[in-house]
Write a protein that holds these residues in place. Sequence first.
Motif, PDB file in Angstrom:
ATOM      1  N   ALA A 180      15.626  25.971  51.088  1.00 32.95           N
ATOM      2  CA  ALA A 180      15.672  26.875  52.232  1.00 32.95           C
ATOM      3  C   ALA A 180      17.099  27.232  52.625  1.00 32.95           C
ATOM      4  CB  ALA A 180      14.956  26.231  53.422  1.00 32.95           C
ATOM      5  N   ALA A 181      18.022  26.330  52.396  1.00 34.50           N
ATOM      6  CA  ALA A 181      19.423  26.566  52.763  1.00 34.50           C
ATOM      7  C   ALA A 181      20.029  27.725  51.992  1.00 34.50           C
ATOM      8  CB  ALA A 181      20.242  25.298  52.529  1.00 34.50           C
ATOM      9  N   GLN A 182      19.376  28.128  50.893  1.00 31.76           N
ATOM     10  CA  GLN A 182      19.881  29.248  50.105  1.00 31.76           C
ATOM     11  C   GLN A 182      19.632  30.585  50.800  1.00 31.76           C
ATOM     12  OE1 GLN A 182      21.672  28.328  47.394  1.00 31.76           O
ATOM     13  NE2 GLN A 182      21.101  26.275  48.130  1.00 31.76           N
ATOM     14  N   GLN A 183      18.768  30.560  51.828  1.00 30.47           N
ATOM     15  CA  GLN A 183      18.499  31.769  52.612  1.00 30.47           C
ATOM     16  C   GLN A 183      18.761  31.451  54.090  1.00 30.47           C
ATOM     17  OE1 GLN A 183      14.990  34.159  51.550  1.00 30.47           O
ATOM     18  NE2 GLN A 183      14.540  32.660  49.957  1.00 30.47           N
ATOM     19  N   PRO A 184      20.015  31.436  54.503  1.00 30.68           N
ATOM     20  CA  PRO A 184      20.399  30.999  55.856  1.00 30.68           C
ATOM     21  C   PRO A 184      19.657  31.747  56.957  1.00 30.68           C
ATOM     22  CG  PRO A 184      22.335  31.302  54.475  1.00 30.68           C
ATOM     23  CD  PRO A 184      21.180  31.849  53.713  1.00 30.68           C
ATOM     24  N   GLY A 185      19.289  30.975  57.998  1.00 31.89           N
ATOM     25  CA  GLY A 185      18.662  31.564  59.178  1.00 31.89           C
ATOM     26  C   GLY A 185      17.156  31.664  59.121  1.00 31.89           C
ATOM     27  N   LYS A 186      16.548  31.390  57.972  1.00 31.87           N
ATOM     28  CA  LYS A 186      15.101  31.485  57.840  1.00 31.87           C
ATOM     29  C   LYS A 186      14.434  30.233  58.402  1.00 31.87           C
ATOM     30  CE  LYS A 186      14.824  35.364  55.379  1.00 31.87           C
ATOM     31  NZ  LYS A 186      14.039  36.559  55.769  1.00 31.87           N
ATOM     32  N   GLU A 187      13.248  30.419  58.962  1.00 31.90           N
ATOM     33  CA  GLU A 187      12.479  29.284  59.467  1.00 31.90           C
ATOM     34  C   GLU A 187      11.714  28.644  58.313  1.00 31.90           C
ATOM     35  OE1 GLU A 187       9.129  28.109  62.866  1.00 31.90           O
ATOM     36  OE2 GLU A 187       9.596  30.221  62.451  1.00 31.90           O
ATOM     37  N   LEU A 188      11.736  27.323  58.245  1.00 32.68           N
ATOM     38  CA  LEU A 188      11.002  26.574  57.239  1.00 32.68           C
ATOM     39  C   LEU A 188       9.782  25.947  57.912  1.00 32.68           C
ATOM     40  CD1 LEU A 188      10.932  25.465  54.297  1.00 32.68           C
ATOM     41  CD2 LEU A 188      12.249  23.509  55.135  1.00 32.68           C
ATOM     42  N   PHE A 189       8.595  26.247  57.376  1.00 34.58           N
ATOM     43  CA  PHE A 189       7.375  25.751  58.011  1.00 34.58           C
ATOM     44  C   PHE A 189       6.280  25.567  56.961  1.00 34.58           C
ATOM     45  CE2 PHE A 189       7.243  30.317  57.899  1.00 34.58           C
ATOM     46  CZ  PHE A 189       5.918  30.641  57.615  1.00 34.58           C
ATOM     47  N   LEU A 190       5.214  24.885  57.364  1.00 38.42           N
ATOM     48  CA  LEU A 190       4.078  24.648  56.483  1.00 38.42           C
ATOM     49  C   LEU A 190       2.965  25.648  56.769  1.00 38.42           C
ATOM     50  CD1 LEU A 190       3.894  20.741  56.631  1.00 38.42           C
ATOM     51  CD2 LEU A 190       4.560  22.119  54.649  1.00 38.42           C
ATOM     52  N   ALA A 191       2.381  26.178  55.697  1.00 38.71           N
ATOM     53  CA  ALA A 191       1.271  27.122  55.839  1.00 38.71           C
ATOM     54  C   ALA A 191       0.489  27.150  54.537  1.00 38.71           C
ATOM     55  CB  ALA A 191       1.782  28.514  56.183  1.00 38.71           C
ATOM     56  N   TYR A 192      -0.705  27.700  54.619  1.00 37.83           N
ATOM     57  CA  TYR A 192      -1.505  27.944  53.417  1.00 37.83           C
ATOM     58  C   TYR A 192      -1.216  29.355  52.904  1.00 37.83           C
ATOM     59  CZ  TYR A 192      -4.426  23.858  54.555  1.00 37.83           C
ATOM     60  OH  TYR A 192      -4.889  22.592  54.817  1.00 37.83           O
ATOM     61  N   SER A 224      25.192  16.691  60.908  1.00 36.51           N
ATOM     62  CA  SER A 224      25.394  15.750  59.807  1.00 36.51           C
ATOM     63  C   SER A 224      24.935  16.284  58.455  1.00 36.51           C
ATOM     64  CB  SER A 224      24.635  14.442  60.095  1.00 36.51           C
ATOM     65  OG  SER A 224      23.241  14.701  60.271  1.00 36.51           O
ATOM     66  N   SER A 225      24.269  17.442  58.451  1.00 38.88           N
ATOM     67  CA  SER A 225      23.751  17.986  57.200  1.00 38.88           C
ATOM     68  C   SER A 225      23.956  19.492  57.141  1.00 38.88           C
ATOM     69  CB  SER A 225      22.257  17.665  57.054  1.00 38.88           C
ATOM     70  OG  SER A 225      21.687  18.372  55.989  1.00 38.88           O
ATOM     71  N   GLU A 226      24.652  19.942  56.127  1.00 40.18           N
ATOM     72  CA  GLU A 226      24.899  21.369  55.951  1.00 40.18           C
ATOM     73  C   GLU A 226      23.593  22.113  55.695  1.00 40.18           C
ATOM     74  OE1 GLU A 226      26.851  24.968  55.759  1.00 40.18           O
ATOM     75  OE2 GLU A 226      27.668  23.014  56.384  1.00 40.18           O
ATOM     76  N   ALA A 227      22.674  21.476  54.963  1.00 45.28           N
ATOM     77  CA  ALA A 227      21.401  22.122  54.650  1.00 45.28           C
ATOM     78  C   ALA A 227      20.590  22.378  55.916  1.00 45.28           C
ATOM     79  CB  ALA A 227      20.607  21.261  53.672  1.00 45.28           C
ATOM     80  N   PHE A 228      20.510  21.379  56.818  1.00 46.15           N
ATOM     81  CA  PHE A 228      19.767  21.569  58.066  1.00 46.15           C
ATOM     82  C   PHE A 228      20.428  22.633  58.932  1.00 46.15           C
ATOM     83  CE2 PHE A 228      17.775  17.506  57.047  1.00 46.15           C
ATOM     84  CZ  PHE A 228      16.488  17.684  57.533  1.00 46.15           C
ATOM     85  N   LEU A 229      21.740  22.761  58.830  1.00 45.30           N
ATOM     86  CA  LEU A 229      22.480  23.752  59.604  1.00 45.30           C
ATOM     87  C   LEU A 229      22.101  25.168  59.192  1.00 45.30           C
ATOM     88  CD1 LEU A 229      24.717  24.352  61.710  1.00 45.30           C
ATOM     89  CD2 LEU A 229      26.378  24.204  59.824  1.00 45.30           C
ATOM     90  N   GLN A 230      21.692  25.335  57.940  1.00 43.34           N
ATOM     91  CA  GLN A 230      21.426  26.673  57.413  1.00 43.34           C
ATOM     92  C   GLN A 230      20.057  27.227  57.802  1.00 43.34           C
ATOM     93  OE1 GLN A 230      23.793  28.503  55.942  1.00 43.34           O
ATOM     94  NE2 GLN A 230      25.112  26.728  56.366  1.00 43.34           N
ATOM     95  N   VAL A 231      19.097  26.359  58.085  1.00 42.05           N
ATOM     96  CA  VAL A 231      17.767  26.866  58.417  1.00 42.05           C
ATOM     97  C   VAL A 231      17.681  27.158  59.912  1.00 42.05           C
ATOM     98  CG1 VAL A 231      16.703  25.599  56.511  1.00 42.05           C
ATOM     99  CG2 VAL A 231      16.742  24.585  58.799  1.00 42.05           C
ATOM    100  N   PHE A 232      16.656  27.891  60.297  1.00 44.05           N
ATOM    101  CA  PHE A 232      16.429  28.210  61.702  1.00 44.05           C
ATOM    102  C   PHE A 232      16.411  26.925  62.520  1.00 44.05           C
ATOM    103  CE2 PHE A 232      13.172  28.997  65.108  1.00 44.05           C
ATOM    104  CZ  PHE A 232      13.950  29.851  65.876  1.00 44.05           C
ATOM    105  N   SER A 233      17.168  26.904  63.600  1.00 42.61           N
ATOM    106  CA  SER A 233      17.446  25.652  64.315  1.00 42.61           C
ATOM    107  C   SER A 233      16.197  24.963  64.858  1.00 42.61           C
ATOM    108  CB  SER A 233      18.424  25.907  65.473  1.00 42.61           C
ATOM    109  OG  SER A 233      17.841  26.783  66.438  1.00 42.61           O
ATOM    110  N   ARG A 234      15.144  25.743  65.198  1.00 45.51           N
ATOM    111  CA  ARG A 234      13.949  25.116  65.764  1.00 45.51           C
ATOM    112  C   ARG A 234      12.821  24.963  64.738  1.00 45.51           C
ATOM    113  NH1 ARG A 234      15.869  28.254  69.792  1.00 45.51           N
ATOM    114  NH2 ARG A 234      14.372  29.945  69.494  1.00 45.51           N
ATOM    115  N   SER A 235      13.169  24.931  63.473  1.00 43.12           N
ATOM    116  CA  SER A 235      12.185  24.532  62.463  1.00 43.12           C
ATOM    117  C   SER A 235      11.782  23.094  62.791  1.00 43.12           C
ATOM    118  CB  SER A 235      12.799  24.607  61.060  1.00 43.12           C
ATOM    119  OG  SER A 235      13.159  25.939  60.730  1.00 43.12           O
TER     120      SER A 235
END
Length: 433
Positions: free
Chosen positions: A406-418, A216-227
Motif C-alpha cells: 500500500a505504501a507504493q500508492q501514498p495517501g490511499k486507505e487500506l481496508f478489508l473487503a470482498y 516509527s514506520s515509513e510504510a504506515f506513514l504513507q497510507v491514509f492515516s485513519r486506516s
Amino acid sequence: MDAHRKKRGRLDLIQNLAITLLTVSAVVLFAATQLPTLQESGGLHQWLSASPAAGDSAPTQEAAALSAPVRIAVSGTYGRYGSLTLTTADSDEFVLLATRLGEALGSARSFSPCDGEAFNDALSRLSIYYDFLEPLPLSVLAELMALPDMTAATASTCARQLVISAAGDGSVQLLLWDGGSTYLCCGTAITYGDLEDTVSRYEVGNAYFAFDYAESSEAFLQVFSRSLFLTPLPQLPVLTAANSLADTDSLLTKLGFNPYTNSRYMESSGTEVITEGDQTVRLLPEGILRYQGSSKSVLSIDAADEVPTLEEAVRGAGQLLNQLLAGRSGDAALYLQRVQQAGNTTVLRFGYQAGGVPIQFADGTCAAEVVLSGTCVSALTLCFRQYTAEGESSLLLPLKQAIAIAAQQPGKELFLAYTDSGGDTVSAAWLLE
C-alpha cells in the motif's frame, strides 16, 4: 324393485359427478386459454390478483429495514477496541454506541471548521469513533440507526466518519469528516462521565490506526492515516456466490406487472423483455433486473409531499429493494452508498455487505440504483446475487506485507473487503481506495 331403484340411484350419482367434473374442467380450460387476454383487459385480473397478492405477502418475511456497515474504534487510556464487522442492525453490540451518537447529534447545534490533525488528535483521547464507509447526510444516518430526527441546522450535513471525544476542558466534542476536504466540530451535551462509562465497557488493545505507527514506520506513514487495523486480523469467511434471479413471475407481480402478458419476449442475447404501458422490465441472463418507468409510473414510494425527503426516499427505496430481494441475497444485505437530490429527482445507490464487510463488484458497478421522479420510480437496476458464508476463512495477506504494498500508492486507505468477479466464490482481501 328396490334393487333396481338403488342401482338407478347410483347411476344418477355417477352421472352427476361426471357432469360436475366436466364443468370444472371446462372452466379451468377456459381460464387457461383466456387468462392473458382477460388480465390485460383488467376485469378478471383484478379479481384474481387480489387473493394472490395478499397471500404473497402474508407467508413471506416482512422486508428487512435498511442497515449500514460501520467500523468502530473505542479509545481509552491504554489502547483501543476495534471492530470491522458491525452494522447498525447489530442491536446487541451497537445499541449503546448508537445511543451515544444519537445524544451527540441531538445536542449538536453549530459546527465550526477544523482539520484532519484536530480529528486525529481527538482519536488520541478518550473517544468513540464511527466510520460508515460512505458520506451520508446526518439525517439519513439517523434514519439508518433509528435515532430521533436531527435539527434543521445539522440534518443536511454530510459525514462519513465521526468521533465523540473528550476535550481538554472536560467537555465532550463531536467531530466529523465528510470523506472529502471538510472537517467540522461542535460541543455536545454528553458528560465526560457518560463517555468514560461507555469506553470502560470495552476491552481495549486489539485495534490501532495507521497514524499510531506513522512516526516509527515509513510504510504506515504513507497510507491514509485513519486506516483501521485489528490484532489479530479478523476471520472473514469465504462466500459462495450465485445468480439468484429466479421465479421472475413473482418479481413482476411485485413491480405491478402482469406476468402472463403477451408483451413478453426473449432477445437473442438471452435478455427477457416485458412491457406494460410505458413501463419496461429487462431481465438479463447474468441476474440483473432493469426497470424503466416514467414520472407517472404506478411503482412509487410513500411520502408526505410530492417530493420525498431524503429520509423518505431512503426508507421507500430500501423497502422496495428488500421486498424484491426477499430470501434471495443469502447472508448478504444491501446498504446505502449514496443519495443525491436535485429538484424532484432523487438518485440512490446501494452496495452489498456481508457481516459488515462491503462486497465490491470487480467492474466497479453498484448492486442497485433507484431513480425517483417525485415519489414515482422512474428507473431501477438491481443485481440479484446470493452470498452464503462457508466454513473456511479467507486467506488474508499479512498486514506487514499489505502495508508495504500500500505504501507504493501514498495517501490511499487500506481496508478489508470482498471482491466479486462473477465467480462461484468470493474471498475477503486487502483493498486500496
